[in-house]
Design a protein around this motif. Structure first.
Motif, PDB file in Angstrom:
ATOM      1  N   ASN A  58       0.832  -1.276   0.020  1.00  0.00           N
ATOM      2  CA  ASN A  58      -0.058   0.023   0.139  1.00  0.00           C
ATOM      3  C   ASN A  58       0.861   1.534   0.092  1.00  0.00           C
ATOM      4  O   ASN A  58       0.607   2.201  -0.909  1.00  0.00           O
ATOM      5  CB  ASN A  58      -0.905  -0.085   1.211  1.00  0.00           C
ATOM      6  CG  ASN A  58      -1.977   1.097   1.305  1.00  0.00           C
ATOM      7  OD1 ASN A  58      -2.936   1.344   0.427  1.00  0.00           O
ATOM      8  ND2 ASN A  58      -1.780   2.003   2.059  1.00  0.00           N
ATOM      9  N   LEU A  87       1.111   4.030  -3.150  1.00  0.00           N
ATOM     10  CA  LEU A  87       0.555   5.509  -3.086  1.00  0.00           C
ATOM     11  C   LEU A  87       1.864   6.154  -3.293  1.00  0.00           C
ATOM     12  O   LEU A  87       1.540   7.476  -3.782  1.00  0.00           O
ATOM     13  CB  LEU A  87       0.204   5.650  -1.520  1.00  0.00           C
ATOM     14  CG  LEU A  87      -1.157   4.970  -1.125  1.00  0.00           C
ATOM     15  CD1 LEU A  87      -1.411   5.267   0.373  1.00  0.00           C
ATOM     16  CD2 LEU A  87      -2.203   6.103  -1.842  1.00  0.00           C
ATOM     17  N   ALA A 116      -5.550  10.308  -0.936  1.00  0.00           N
ATOM     18  CA  ALA A 116      -5.802   9.280   0.122  1.00  0.00           C
ATOM     19  C   ALA A 116      -7.307   8.759   0.032  1.00  0.00           C
ATOM     20  O   ALA A 116      -7.620   7.716   0.333  1.00  0.00           O
ATOM     21  CB  ALA A 116      -5.671   9.752   1.466  1.00  0.00           C
ATOM     22  N   TRP A 166      -8.207   6.638  -3.042  1.00  0.00           N
ATOM     23  CA  TRP A 166      -7.744   5.262  -2.729  1.00  0.00           C
ATOM     24  C   TRP A 166      -8.633   4.397  -1.863  1.00  0.00           C
ATOM     25  O   TRP A 166      -8.653   3.375  -1.977  1.00  0.00           O
ATOM     26  CB  TRP A 166      -6.402   5.333  -2.521  1.00  0.00           C
ATOM     27  CG  TRP A 166      -5.424   3.829  -2.359  1.00  0.00           C
ATOM     28  CD1 TRP A 166      -4.816   3.498  -1.355  1.00  0.00           C
ATOM     29  CD2 TRP A 166      -5.474   2.967  -3.134  1.00  0.00           C
ATOM     30  NE1 TRP A 166      -4.310   2.304  -1.569  1.00  0.00           N
ATOM     31  CE2 TRP A 166      -4.792   1.942  -2.740  1.00  0.00           C
ATOM     32  CE3 TRP A 166      -6.171   2.765  -4.669  1.00  0.00           C
ATOM     33  CZ2 TRP A 166      -4.409   0.793  -3.432  1.00  0.00           C
ATOM     34  CZ3 TRP A 166      -5.887   1.401  -5.282  1.00  0.00           C
ATOM     35  CH2 TRP A 166      -4.995   0.430  -4.613  1.00  0.00           C
ATOM     36  N   ASN A 197      -3.941   6.199   4.811  1.00  0.00           N
ATOM     37  CA  ASN A 197      -3.387   6.336   3.526  1.00  0.00           C
ATOM     38  C   ASN A 197      -2.655   7.848   3.503  1.00  0.00           C
ATOM     39  O   ASN A 197      -1.573   8.053   2.912  1.00  0.00           O
ATOM     40  CB  ASN A 197      -4.622   6.650   2.373  1.00  0.00           C
ATOM     41  CG  ASN A 197      -4.841   5.270   1.857  1.00  0.00           C
ATOM     42  OD1 ASN A 197      -4.484   4.238   2.098  1.00  0.00           O
ATOM     43  ND2 ASN A 197      -6.326   5.325   1.329  1.00  0.00           N
TER      44      ASN A 197
END
Length: 300
Positions: free
Chosen positions: A173, A177, A185, A188, A243
């Motif tokens: 992850n 990103l 954020a 996603w 995120n």
């Protein structure tokens, strides 16, 4: 401390506080299967994410095909698949021991996700404090584990599998990103939510209780409320916060922040049981917190 780093730290701690809630949910709904609990939570997450995307709220873009495939695969790895394993582990072994096993995730993520330019001497204190906290908490939980019966070891194995899934998810992850900085954020989190909702729905269709059996449960209202609450708070909002942390912090520092999930899970468990932690358990939690602080300093 840079504003972006502080935002990342607060976001990571907030995600840990929200994730800790899901360790208590299986104990509040003991009559429901692990499949039903997992499907309920992530279908709620998926519906919320779909609503956000269709309405345009907090969402500015749709994924292309490779991004959609990545979101679906990672949603199974870090959400529906991970949580199903965790719920089954909690039902077999209680809250404390699975929380400890999942609590080793920071160690693995820190070891596997260390930035190339960061020296090990900046990490060893945080690692040692976290490991010491885990050892103390395991010692405090030993008697509890002994009375769990024949399913305890199965719960340990399931919790270990859950730990491996989320460790891999955390690393992938963070890398994803950073590879796609143009994806926010929130976007996603919504994409992951759609994938989680689809996998949760398929899981329930294949192995969950039928509608009549669910409707016959006396605490159906509590089940629906907790699914909605954890779908929003412990999935959608927590994923946005995580995120944000992953975009602003290194994978190793993010990994250390996962310790907060273990701390909050234990605190919520103590509150649910209506008891104070023992002196050893309190010392273990203090070591966890000191480990987080030491890791933050080591990354400064």
């Amino acid at each position: 401390m840079l504003p972006g780093v502080l935002t990342g730290l607060l976001a990571g701690l907030g995600a840990g506080a929200l994730w800790g809630l899901v360790f208590v949910m299986p104990r509040m709904l003991g009559a429901y299967s692990g499949v039903d609990l997992t499907a309920g939570r992530f279908v709620a997450y998926g519906l919320l994410a779909a609503l956000m995307m269709v309405s345009g709220l907090n969402s500015r873009r749709w994924p292309d095909l490779p991004q959609a495939a990545a979101a679906l695969g990672m949603s199974v790895l870090g959400f529906s698949g991970y949580y199903l394993l965790l719920v089954l582990a909690i039902q077999d072994a209680g809250t404390e021991v699975p929380a400890l096993i999942v609590g080793t995730i920071p160690l693995w993520v820190m070891l596997l996700g260390k930035p190339a330019g960061l020296r090990w001497r900046g990490l060893w204190l945080g690692l040692l404090l976290t490991l010491a906290g885990l050892v103390l908490m395991a010692y405090a939980s030993y008697d509890f584990a002994e009375v769990r019966g024949g399913h305890f070891m199965r719960g340990v194995l399931l919790a270990t599998a859950a730990m491996a899934c989320w460790t891999l998810f955390a690393l992938l992850n963070a890398a994803w990103l950073k590879r796609y900085p143009e994806v926010s954020a929130t976007d996603w989190a919504n994409w992951l939510g759609i994938g989680s909702g689809l996998s949760g729905l398929l899981l329930w269709w294949g192995a969950g209780s039928d509608v009549a059996a669910l409707a016959a449960q006396p605490d159906l209202g509590l089940f629906a409320l907790l699914c909605l609450g954890t779908g929003f708070g412990s999935a959608w909002l927590a994923t946005i916060l995580w995120n944000m942390a992953s975009q602003r912090l290194s994978a190793s520092l993010c990994g250390q922040l996962i310790v907060s999930e273990t701390v909050f899970a234990l605190l919520y468990s103590f509150a649910w049981d209506g008891q104070w932690p023992s002196l050893v358990q309190a010392a273990a939690c203090a070591l966890f917190i000191l480990g987080i602080l030491a890791s933050i300093k080591g990354h400064a």
